[in-house]
Design a protein around this motif. Structure first.
Motif, mmCIF file in Angstrom:
data_model
loop_
_atom_site.group_PDB
_atom_site.id
_atom_site.type_symbol
_atom_site.label_atom_id
_atom_site.label_comp_id
_atom_site.label_asym_id
_atom_site.label_seq_id
_atom_site.Cartn_x
_atom_site.Cartn_y
_atom_site.Cartn_z
ATOM 1 N N UNK A 1 0.784 -1.223 0.000
ATOM 2 C CA UNK A 1 0.000 0.000 0.000
ATOM 3 C C UNK A 1 0.818 1.275 0.000
ATOM 4 N N UNK A 2 2.121 1.160 0.118
ATOM 5 C CA UNK A 2 2.947 2.357 0.089
ATOM 6 C C UNK A 2 2.986 2.970 -1.289
ATOM 7 N N UNK A 3 3.566 4.145 -1.368
ATOM 8 C CA UNK A 3 3.667 4.824 -2.651
ATOM 9 C C UNK A 3 4.074 6.257 -2.481
ATOM 10 N N UNK B 1 5.678 0.241 12.493
ATOM 11 C CA UNK B 1 6.877 1.009 12.789
ATOM 12 C C UNK B 1 7.359 1.619 11.479
ATOM 13 N N UNK B 2 8.196 2.633 11.578
ATOM 14 C CA UNK B 2 8.739 3.221 10.357
ATOM 15 C C UNK B 2 10.198 3.594 10.568
ATOM 16 N N UNK C 1 7.516 14.705 6.718
ATOM 17 C CA UNK C 1 8.252 13.922 7.718
ATOM 18 C C UNK C 1 7.693 12.519 7.922
ATOM 19 N N UNK C 2 6.597 12.194 7.261
ATOM 20 C CA UNK C 2 6.079 10.825 7.312
ATOM 21 C C UNK C 2 6.789 9.916 6.316
ATOM 22 N N UNK C 3 7.637 10.491 5.479
ATOM 23 C CA UNK C 3 8.378 9.691 4.509
ATOM 24 C C UNK C 3 9.279 8.688 5.227
ATOM 25 N N UNK C 4 9.088 7.415 4.891
ATOM 26 C CA UNK C 4 9.845 6.351 5.554
ATOM 27 C C UNK C 4 9.428 5.015 4.966
ATOM 28 N N UNK C 5 10.189 3.996 5.299
ATOM 29 C CA UNK C 5 9.746 2.625 5.051
ATOM 30 C C UNK C 5 8.922 2.188 6.256
ATOM 31 N N UNK C 6 7.751 1.657 6.000
ATOM 32 C CA UNK C 6 6.834 1.259 7.066
ATOM 33 C C UNK C 6 6.839 -0.261 7.196
ATOM 34 N N UNK D 1 7.680 -11.158 17.330
ATOM 35 C CA UNK D 1 7.890 -12.497 16.786
ATOM 36 C C UNK D 1 8.070 -12.468 15.265
ATOM 37 N N UNK D 2 7.341 -11.560 14.629
ATOM 38 C CA UNK D 2 7.363 -11.521 13.163
ATOM 39 C C UNK D 2 7.420 -10.072 12.681
ATOM 40 N N UNK D 3 8.201 -9.858 11.632
ATOM 41 C CA UNK D 3 8.284 -8.559 10.953
ATOM 42 C C UNK D 3 7.875 -8.732 9.505
ATOM 43 N N UNK D 4 7.204 -7.722 8.973
ATOM 44 C CA UNK D 4 6.961 -7.666 7.546
ATOM 45 C C UNK D 4 8.175 -7.088 6.849
ATOM 46 N N UNK D 5 8.129 -7.079 5.529
ATOM 47 C CA UNK D 5 9.300 -6.684 4.756
ATOM 48 C C UNK D 5 9.407 -5.192 4.535
ATOM 49 N N UNK D 6 8.389 -4.425 4.860
ATOM 50 C CA UNK D 6 8.446 -2.985 4.678
ATOM 51 C C UNK D 6 7.826 -2.528 3.374
ATOM 52 N N UNK D 7 7.168 -1.391 3.440
ATOM 53 C CA UNK D 7 6.614 -0.752 2.252
ATOM 54 C C UNK D 7 6.955 0.733 2.319
ATOM 55 N N UNK D 8 7.423 1.282 1.215
ATOM 56 C CA UNK D 8 7.936 2.660 1.197
ATOM 57 C C UNK D 8 6.803 3.655 1.025
#
Length: 124
Positions: free
Chosen positions: A7-9, A36-37, A88-93, A112-119
């Motif tokens: 959903x990032x973009x 988290x970001x 300032x919200x620009x980040x990998x989430x 326990x688990x992390x997702x891979x991140x979305x920019x």
């Protein structure tokens, strides 16, 4: 077991995005979850969290009133609705899941688990 963030973009300041975090491989019905970001050159920081039954949500001061976290247990998916986006919200989430409530307070030691991140990139 996987958490898949999407959903990032690229969005203009003041715009909106909705992030999704889909869990596969097991049910996360009993897990506490959070977003988290991490901005370039900075540490990963807490954004928002939600309890296993969605009865308790918490937000960082920087996003309170603009972001809304939710989850759909039937779909094994968590969401982050982001409105009034700022530069300032620009980040990998990153999404995360924990079987303890520590994540509600932004603590990551028991994740326990992390997702891979979305920019997410917010432009002026």
């Amino acid at each position: 077991v996987q958490l898949q963030a999407s959903g990032g973009g690229l969005v203009q300041a003041g715009g909106s995005l909705r992030l999704s975090c889909a869990a596969s491989g097991r049910t996360f019905r009993g897990y506490f979850m959070g977003w988290f970001r991490q901005a370039p050159g900075k540490e990963r920081v807490f954004v928002a969290s939600i309890s296993w039954n969605a009865g308790n949500t918490r937000y960082s001061d920087s996003v309170k009133g603009r972001f809304t976290i939710s989850r759909d247990s039937a779909k094994n998916t968590m969401y982050l609705q982001m409105n009034s986006l700022k530069l300032e919200d620009t980040a990998a989430y990153y999404c995360a899941a924990s079987n303890t409530a520590d994540i509600l307070f932004g603590r990551t030691a028991s994740v326990n688990y992390w997702g891979q991140g979305t920019q997410v990139t917010v432009s002026s």
